[in-house]
Design a protein around this motif. Structure first.
Motif, PDB file in Angstrom:
ATOM      1  N   LEU A  86      -4.576   0.260  -5.067  1.00 49.87           N
ATOM      2  CA  LEU A  86      -5.420   1.437  -5.249  1.00 49.87           C
ATOM      3  C   LEU A  86      -6.856   1.071  -4.887  1.00 49.87           C
ATOM      4  O   LEU A  86      -7.300  -0.041  -5.148  1.00 49.87           O
ATOM      5  CB  LEU A  86      -5.390   1.907  -6.708  1.00 49.87           C
ATOM      6  CG  LEU A  86      -4.035   2.207  -7.335  1.00 49.87           C
ATOM      7  CD1 LEU A  86      -4.206   2.521  -8.815  1.00 49.87           C
ATOM      8  CD2 LEU A  86      -3.367   3.363  -6.628  1.00 49.87           C
ATOM      9  N   ASP A 121      -9.397   3.723  -7.843  1.00 51.21           N
ATOM     10  CA  ASP A 121      -8.399   4.458  -8.623  1.00 51.21           C
ATOM     11  C   ASP A 121      -7.672   5.552  -7.847  1.00 51.21           C
ATOM     12  O   ASP A 121      -7.087   6.452  -8.443  1.00 51.21           O
ATOM     13  CB  ASP A 121      -9.030   5.065  -9.887  1.00 51.21           C
ATOM     14  CG  ASP A 121      -9.529   4.000 -10.843  1.00 51.21           C
ATOM     15  OD1 ASP A 121      -8.876   2.943 -10.928  1.00 51.21           O
ATOM     16  OD2 ASP A 121     -10.554   4.223 -11.505  1.00 51.21           O
ATOM     17  N   ASP A 122      -7.701   5.517  -6.522  1.00 50.97           N
ATOM     18  CA  ASP A 122      -7.002   6.492  -5.689  1.00 50.97           C
ATOM     19  C   ASP A 122      -5.881   5.815  -4.920  1.00 50.97           C
ATOM     20  O   ASP A 122      -6.056   4.701  -4.418  1.00 50.97           O
ATOM     21  CB  ASP A 122      -7.953   7.145  -4.680  1.00 50.97           C
ATOM     22  CG  ASP A 122      -9.020   7.987  -5.342  1.00 50.97           C
ATOM     23  OD1 ASP A 122      -8.743   8.538  -6.425  1.00 50.97           O
ATOM     24  OD2 ASP A 122     -10.133   8.096  -4.783  1.00 50.97           O
ATOM     25  N   ARG A 123      -4.757   6.511  -4.799  1.00 47.53           N
ATOM     26  CA  ARG A 123      -3.672   6.034  -3.929  1.00 47.53           C
ATOM     27  C   ARG A 123      -4.117   6.189  -2.495  1.00 47.53           C
ATOM     28  O   ARG A 123      -4.805   7.156  -2.163  1.00 47.53           O
ATOM     29  CB  ARG A 123      -2.426   6.859  -4.170  1.00 47.53           C
ATOM     30  CG  ARG A 123      -1.298   5.992  -4.696  1.00 47.53           C
ATOM     31  CD  ARG A 123      -0.058   6.764  -4.812  1.00 47.53           C
ATOM     32  NE  ARG A 123       0.899   6.161  -3.893  1.00 47.53           N
ATOM     33  CZ  ARG A 123       2.191   6.224  -4.043  1.00 47.53           C
ATOM     34  NH1 ARG A 123       2.687   6.894  -5.039  1.00 47.53           N
ATOM     35  NH2 ARG A 123       2.989   5.649  -3.200  1.00 47.53           N
ATOM     36  N   ILE A 124      -3.735   5.256  -1.648  1.00 51.10           N
ATOM     37  CA  ILE A 124      -4.240   5.239  -0.280  1.00 51.10           C
ATOM     38  C   ILE A 124      -3.118   5.033   0.717  1.00 51.10           C
ATOM     39  O   ILE A 124      -1.979   4.804   0.333  1.00 51.10           O
ATOM     40  CB  ILE A 124      -5.284   4.102  -0.117  1.00 51.10           C
ATOM     41  CG1 ILE A 124      -4.664   2.778  -0.568  1.00 51.10           C
ATOM     42  CG2 ILE A 124      -6.539   4.418  -0.868  1.00 51.10           C
ATOM     43  CD1 ILE A 124      -5.442   1.576  -0.191  1.00 51.10           C
ATOM     44  N   VAL A 166       0.839  -1.198   0.000  1.00 52.60           N
ATOM     45  CA  VAL A 166       0.000   0.000   0.000  1.00 52.60           C
ATOM     46  C   VAL A 166       0.873   1.247   0.000  1.00 52.60           C
ATOM     47  O   VAL A 166       0.633   2.192  -0.750  1.00 52.60           O
ATOM     48  CB  VAL A 166      -0.971  -0.011   1.201  1.00 52.60           C
ATOM     49  CG1 VAL A 166      -1.704   1.315   1.309  1.00 52.60           C
ATOM     50  CG2 VAL A 166      -1.961  -1.157   1.077  1.00 52.60           C
ATOM     51  N   GLY A 173       2.304   2.179  -3.338  1.00 59.43           N
ATOM     52  CA  GLY A 173       1.345   2.537  -4.384  1.00 59.43           C
ATOM     53  C   GLY A 173       0.929   1.375  -5.258  1.00 59.43           C
ATOM     54  O   GLY A 173       0.397   1.584  -6.345  1.00 59.43           O
ATOM     55  N   ARG A 174       1.141   0.164  -4.801  1.00 62.05           N
ATOM     56  CA  ARG A 174       0.766  -1.015  -5.582  1.00 62.05           C
ATOM     57  C   ARG A 174      -0.684  -1.410  -5.369  1.00 62.05           C
ATOM     58  O   ARG A 174      -1.180  -2.319  -6.034  1.00 62.05           O
ATOM     59  CB  ARG A 174       1.676  -2.187  -5.220  1.00 62.05           C
ATOM     60  CG  ARG A 174       3.096  -1.947  -5.616  1.00 62.05           C
ATOM     61  CD  ARG A 174       3.982  -3.094  -5.236  1.00 62.05           C
ATOM     62  NE  ARG A 174       5.362  -2.781  -5.569  1.00 62.05           N
ATOM     63  CZ  ARG A 174       6.387  -3.289  -4.946  1.00 62.05           C
ATOM     64  NH1 ARG A 174       6.222  -4.137  -3.960  1.00 62.05           N
ATOM     65  NH2 ARG A 174       7.607  -2.943  -5.298  1.00 62.05           N
ATOM     66  N   THR A 181      -7.999  -6.701 -10.450  1.00 68.38           N
ATOM     67  CA  THR A 181      -8.992  -5.739  -9.998  1.00 68.38           C
ATOM     68  C   THR A 181     -10.122  -6.534  -9.371  1.00 68.38           C
ATOM     69  O   THR A 181     -10.702  -7.403 -10.026  1.00 68.38           O
ATOM     70  CB  THR A 181      -9.522  -4.894 -11.172  1.00 68.38           C
ATOM     71  OG1 THR A 181      -8.422  -4.261 -11.808  1.00 68.38           O
ATOM     72  CG2 THR A 181     -10.493  -3.843 -10.685  1.00 68.38           C
ATOM     73  N   GLN A 205      -7.491  -2.347  -6.806  1.00 69.66           N
ATOM     74  CA  GLN A 205      -6.551  -2.766  -7.847  1.00 69.66           C
ATOM     75  C   GLN A 205      -5.244  -3.141  -7.171  1.00 69.66           C
ATOM     76  O   GLN A 205      -4.694  -2.359  -6.401  1.00 69.66           O
ATOM     77  CB  GLN A 205      -6.308  -1.636  -8.842  1.00 69.66           C
ATOM     78  CG  GLN A 205      -7.519  -1.283  -9.655  1.00 69.66           C
ATOM     79  CD  GLN A 205      -7.289  -0.058 -10.509  1.00 69.66           C
ATOM     80  OE1 GLN A 205      -6.566   0.848 -10.132  1.00 69.66           O
ATOM     81  NE2 GLN A 205      -7.916  -0.048 -11.673  1.00 69.66           N
TER      82      GLN A 205
END
Length: 134
Positions: A41, A44-47, A35, A38-39, A69, A60
Motif C-alpha cells: 500500500l 494507505d491506498d491500494r495501488i 502489488v 494488495g500486499r 512501514t 506498507q
C-alpha cells in the motif's frame, strides 16, 4: 526521465521497480504480484504496479507474517548492492518496534525440544517418555 550517474532518478519510478531495487523482493515479477494481491500500500491506498512512487511516500509491505512501514528516501530503477538499497528507504519507529516485538513473541512460543518435524532423537524420545510417566 533524467538519470544521474549513480543510478538515481528524478523521482519518477514505478513501485514494482522501486520495490525490486530496494531489495524487498528478489524479482520484479514477485514485486508486481505482491502489488496486485494488495500486499503493498502507498499512503494507505491500494495501488497498481505502474504507480509512480515519490519521495516522502509511505509504503506498507506485507511479506508472510512480517509487516513493515517505510518512508521513501530515494528512488532508483536499478538494483544495486544492499547498502545502497537501504539508502532508498527508512523504516518507521512504530514498524521497527512492532517487528522486534513479534520476534520476541515468536522466540517465547518456540520450544527447544522436539518440534514434531521428522523422527525424534533418542534424547527427545527419553524426555517424552519421562514426561508421559512411562
Amino acid at each position: 526521465m533524467s538519470k544521474s550517474n549513480d543510478g538515481q532518478h528524478d523521482g519518477k519510478v514505478r513501485i514494482d521497480k522501486w520495490l525490486w531495487a530496494a531489495r524487498f523482493y528478489k524479482t520484479r515479477s514477485l514485486a508486481t504480484e505482491a502489488v496486485d494481491l494488495g500486499r503493498v500500500l502507498i499512503n494507505d491506498d491500494r495501488i497498481k504496479p505502474a504507480r509512480i512512487i515519490k519521495l516522502g511516500d509511505t509504503v506498507q509491505l506485507r511479506r508472510g507474517d512480517d509487516t513493515a512501514t517505510v518512508m521513501v528516501k530515494g528512488v532508483s530503477e536499478s538494483r544495486g548492492p544492499a547498502p545502497m538499497a537501504q539508502l532508498l528507504y527508512e523504516e518507521t519507529a512504530e514498524s521497527l518496534a512492532a517487528r522486534v516485538e513479534r520476534k520476541e513473541q515468536a522466540k517465547l512460543l518456540t520450544s527447544d525440544g522436539f518440534q514434531g518435524k521428522g523422527r525424534p532423537t533418542k534424547r527427545d524420545r527419553r524426555q517424552l517418555m519421562r514426561f508421559e510417566g512411562n
